[in-house]
Design a protein around this motif. Structure first.
Motif, mmCIF file in Angstrom:
data_model
loop_
_atom_site.group_PDB
_atom_site.id
_atom_site.type_symbol
_atom_site.label_atom_id
_atom_site.label_comp_id
_atom_site.label_asym_id
_atom_site.label_seq_id
_atom_site.Cartn_x
_atom_site.Cartn_y
_atom_site.Cartn_z
ATOM 1 N N GLU A 18 0.696 -1.246 0.336
ATOM 2 C CA GLU A 18 -0.066 -0.390 0.076
ATOM 3 C C GLU A 18 0.659 1.313 0.328
ATOM 4 O OE1 GLU A 18 -2.068 -0.272 3.734
ATOM 5 O OE2 GLU A 18 -3.551 -2.163 2.393
ATOM 6 N N CYS A 19 1.741 1.398 0.754
ATOM 7 C CA CYS A 19 2.985 2.396 0.584
ATOM 8 C C CYS A 19 3.385 2.323 -0.750
ATOM 9 C CB CYS A 19 3.966 2.192 2.089
ATOM 10 S SG CYS A 19 5.236 3.684 2.179
ATOM 11 N N TYR A 20 3.733 1.363 -0.900
ATOM 12 C CA TYR A 20 4.663 1.985 -2.519
ATOM 13 C C TYR A 20 3.602 2.163 -3.359
ATOM 14 C CZ TYR A 20 7.412 -0.197 -6.387
ATOM 15 O OH TYR A 20 8.125 0.058 -7.260
ATOM 16 N N GLU A 21 2.329 2.283 -3.644
ATOM 17 C CA GLU A 21 1.463 1.745 -4.622
ATOM 18 C C GLU A 21 1.583 3.896 -4.330
ATOM 19 O OE1 GLU A 21 -1.288 -0.160 -5.657
ATOM 20 O OE2 GLU A 21 -0.859 -1.037 -6.813
ATOM 21 N N PRO A 66 9.028 7.440 14.114
ATOM 22 C CA PRO A 66 9.176 7.103 12.792
ATOM 23 C C PRO A 66 9.676 7.691 11.714
ATOM 24 C CG PRO A 66 7.017 6.408 13.606
ATOM 25 C CD PRO A 66 7.688 7.655 14.462
ATOM 26 N N LEU A 67 9.092 9.147 11.785
ATOM 27 C CA LEU A 67 10.006 10.067 10.799
ATOM 28 C C LEU A 67 12.108 9.411 11.129
ATOM 29 C CD1 LEU A 67 8.894 13.737 9.664
ATOM 30 C CD2 LEU A 67 11.655 13.185 10.689
ATOM 31 N N GLU A 68 12.242 9.965 11.983
ATOM 32 C CA GLU A 68 13.415 9.899 12.379
ATOM 33 C C GLU A 68 13.826 8.278 12.032
ATOM 34 O OE1 GLU A 68 14.176 12.712 16.351
ATOM 35 O OE2 GLU A 68 13.272 10.533 16.600
ATOM 36 N N LEU A 69 13.551 7.251 12.049
ATOM 37 C CA LEU A 69 14.038 5.843 10.882
ATOM 38 C C LEU A 69 14.168 6.085 10.320
ATOM 39 C CD1 LEU A 69 11.765 3.572 13.817
ATOM 40 C CD2 LEU A 69 13.834 4.172 14.024
ATOM 41 N N GLU A 70 12.775 7.340 9.211
ATOM 42 C CA GLU A 70 13.210 7.708 7.727
ATOM 43 C C GLU A 70 14.736 7.754 7.657
ATOM 44 O OE1 GLU A 70 8.096 7.316 7.009
ATOM 45 O OE2 GLU A 70 9.169 9.494 7.274
ATOM 46 N N ARG A 71 14.766 8.916 8.255
ATOM 47 C CA ARG A 71 15.755 9.514 8.227
ATOM 48 C C ARG A 71 16.908 9.166 7.805
ATOM 49 N NH1 ARG A 71 14.030 15.442 10.699
ATOM 50 N NH2 ARG A 71 12.954 15.733 9.605
ATOM 51 N N LEU A 72 17.220 8.181 8.874
ATOM 52 C CA LEU A 72 18.684 7.471 9.161
ATOM 53 C C LEU A 72 18.786 6.166 7.747
ATOM 54 C CD1 LEU A 72 18.113 6.485 13.300
ATOM 55 C CD2 LEU A 72 19.579 7.666 11.869
ATOM 56 N N ASN A 73 17.498 5.635 6.707
ATOM 57 C CA ASN A 73 17.943 5.206 6.099
ATOM 58 C C ASN A 73 18.012 6.062 4.652
ATOM 59 O OD1 ASN A 73 17.788 1.902 7.418
ATOM 60 N ND2 ASN A 73 16.286 2.046 7.103
ATOM 61 N N GLY A 74 17.861 7.090 4.948
ATOM 62 C CA GLY A 74 17.648 7.785 3.538
ATOM 63 C C GLY A 74 15.934 8.099 3.001
ATOM 64 N N PHE A 75 15.405 8.033 3.721
ATOM 65 C CA PHE A 75 13.713 8.179 3.472
ATOM 66 C C PHE A 75 13.634 9.355 2.848
ATOM 67 C CE2 PHE A 75 14.068 3.490 2.679
ATOM 68 C CZ PHE A 75 13.218 3.231 1.884
ATOM 69 N N PRO A 76 12.389 10.222 2.569
ATOM 70 C CA PRO A 76 11.752 11.417 2.490
ATOM 71 C C PRO A 76 10.924 10.937 3.691
ATOM 72 C CG PRO A 76 12.151 10.519 0.341
ATOM 73 C CD PRO A 76 12.249 9.658 0.467
ATOM 74 N N ASP A 77 11.557 12.258 4.518
ATOM 75 C CA ASP A 77 10.011 12.743 5.705
ATOM 76 C C ASP A 77 8.791 12.819 5.648
ATOM 77 O OD1 ASP A 77 12.517 13.901 6.646
ATOM 78 O OD2 ASP A 77 12.060 15.507 7.209
ATOM 79 N N GLY A 78 8.180 11.885 6.294
ATOM 80 C CA GLY A 78 7.287 11.038 5.981
ATOM 81 C C GLY A 78 6.634 9.890 5.142
ATOM 82 N N TRP A 79 7.424 8.991 4.450
ATOM 83 C CA TRP A 79 7.186 7.671 3.542
ATOM 84 C C TRP A 79 6.492 7.198 3.852
ATOM 85 C CZ3 TRP A 79 8.762 8.271 -1.193
ATOM 86 C CH2 TRP A 79 8.764 7.325 -2.615
ATOM 87 N N THR A 80 6.273 6.031 5.272
ATOM 88 C CA THR A 80 5.650 5.728 5.553
ATOM 89 C C THR A 80 3.937 5.839 6.513
ATOM 90 O OG1 THR A 80 6.616 4.989 7.638
ATOM 91 C CG2 THR A 80 7.588 4.388 5.703
ATOM 92 N N GLU A 81 4.162 6.713 6.085
ATOM 93 C CA GLU A 81 2.989 7.809 6.530
ATOM 94 C C GLU A 81 2.073 7.937 6.113
ATOM 95 O OE1 GLU A 81 2.072 11.697 9.609
ATOM 96 O OE2 GLU A 81 3.135 11.527 7.777
ATOM 97 N N THR A 82 1.826 6.339 5.850
ATOM 98 C CA THR A 82 0.338 5.766 4.785
ATOM 99 C C THR A 82 -1.030 5.942 5.381
ATOM 100 O OG1 THR A 82 1.341 4.360 4.018
ATOM 101 C CG2 THR A 82 1.726 5.664 3.105
ATOM 102 N N GLY A 83 -1.384 5.630 7.039
ATOM 103 C CA GLY A 83 -2.463 5.114 6.945
ATOM 104 C C GLY A 83 -2.041 3.857 8.374
ATOM 105 N N MET A 84 -0.188 3.372 8.128
ATOM 106 C CA MET A 84 -0.521 2.369 8.966
ATOM 107 C C MET A 84 0.263 2.598 10.169
ATOM 108 S SD MET A 84 3.592 1.596 7.297
ATOM 109 C CE MET A 84 3.229 1.925 5.867
#
Length: 396
Positions: free
Chosen positions: A28-31, A349-367
């Motif tokens: 769901e996050c991917y799409e 979760p946002l700080e964990l995303e940054r540790l992997n180099g993802f854009p802020d809020g990448w996984t903030e899709t309702g999960m």
């Protein structure tokens, strides 16, 4: 995908399937982030069963196959009733990857795993990796691998993974074979993308390992009696001959630490702060221990483990994010930092995303936040993938 597309690649087909959960959060996050049209949210083992020997099948032709797969049992068995005489265990992801390579033969293969792959299983050190190398060699690939720690290349997380790149021989995309030393030091994609202190000539003459026999024979005999794996942190294989050595990373650019990814204090929800009543429990779990225990058979033994820094220092790269990073329950492995106001807190979760180099809020899709942390525990450091992807794109 983020790292590869940043390095010039276009994604034409993708697969994501979580067999243990009803809700497919990762898909769901991917799409949500990439849009529809490329992702197939279905068990890959069922997809490859529909691949014919001659027809196009459900997976399109491609130049680069990319995948991450868990450490599983890669052993094979001889079965007389099977056309090829050798079969891998059903449901093991490597054999799905192998089936795709068998029919598509892309120019490049880029795989990732935990570095435990080089030494599993315990009873036959290195056997599983030997099977993978032999498979790729038999399909016509030159293979290189390298264990890389993201922090060694300037990223803010200590995350060790083994990266494997295979070049199909004969389609013009692979560098000219000038021998294992040149491949390890200059010619290979990993040598250029993740540079290290290259091997000396004395380390590569003759090959360290020759992979002999069919896959069933490798399954039965490779690594028997070995206390240590013969596969070191870097290596190259051509025509089933393997050269391997230990390599240290070489990098002189800017470096980030945990402090660089932290959110301002005013943005941290109260639920991420550790209640005073739980601090003692957290302290115990993080500390060193020598605890007498009794096994099921009645054997008494002493369980020992060293301490983990508590709280985590923020002037260094973080420890590796694990899939159990989320949730409020005290844990030995979750990150805890000094909030600067006398309190302790977990990472968001946002700080964990940054540790992997993802854009802020990448996984903030309702999960839920726990699943967001789980996703980052399974993710790769984007910038490390981009470095390798760029060297592969330049080979086309």
């Amino acid at each position: 995908r983020l790292g590869l597309e940043a390095s010039g690649w276009e994604t034409i087909w993708a697969n994501q399937w979580e067999p243990s959960t009803k809700t497919q959060h990762a898909a769901e996050c991917y799409e949500k982030r990439f849009g529809g049209g490329t992702l197939v949210n279905e068990d890959i083992n069922q997809i490859v069963e529909r691949i014919g020997d001659d027809g196009p099948g459900p997976i399109p032709d491609h130049d680069l196959l990319v995948g991450g797969f868990p450490c599983q049992d890669y052993s094979v068995a001889k079965v007389r009733s099977q056309a090829h005489g050798i079969v891998g265990k059903k449901g093991v992801l490597w054999w799905a990857i192998h089936r795709i390579l068998e029919t598509k033969r892309p120019s490049f293969v880029f795989l990732e795993n935990v570095d435990r792959l080089l030494k599993s299983p315990t009873a036959q050190r290195g056997r599983d990796f030997a099977i993978i190398l032999a498979c790729l060699s038999d399909l016509g690939y030159i293979v290189e691998w390298r264990v890389a720690n993201a922090a060694d290349y300037g990223f803010p997380q200590r995350r060790r993974r083994v990266f494997l790149v295979a070049h199909h021989v004969g389609d013009g995309s692979e560098p000219k074979w000038r021998g294992p030393i040149s491949w390890m030091a200059e010619d290979g994609a990993l040598a250029r993308g993740l540079p290290g202190d290259g091997p000396s000539p004395s380390q590569f003459n003759p090959p360290d390992i020759k992979l002999q026999g069919d896959l069933a024979e490798i399954t039965e005999g490779f690594g028997l009696g070995n206390l240590m794996t013969p596969f070191l942190s870097a290596g190259v294989m051509w025509r089933r001959e393997v050269w391997t050595t230990a390599i240290r990373s070489v990098y002189s650019g800017p470096r980030k630490v945990l402090r660089d990814v932290l959110q301002p204090a005013k943005e941290i929800p109260e639920s991420f702060f550790i209640p005073e009543a739980q601090v003692e429990r957290w302290t115990y779990l993080k500390g060193s221990k020598n605890v007498p225990r009794i096994a099921k058979n009645g054997h008494e033994y002493l369980y020992s483990e060293g301490g983990i820094a508590f709280p985590d220092p923020i002037d260094q790269p973080s420890r590796t994010i694990l899939t159990g990073e989320g949730g409020v329950t005290p844990s030995r492995f979750k990150h805890v930092i000094d909030a600067g106001d006398g309190r302790l807190r977990r990472l968001t979760p946002l700080e964990l995303e940054r540790l992997n180099g993802f854009p802020d809020g990448w996984t903030e899709t309702g999960m839920p936040d726990g699943r967001r942390a789980f996703m980052m525990g399974n993710a790769l450091v984007v910038g490390l993938v981009e470095r390798v992807g760029r060297t592969l794109a330049n080979s086309l």
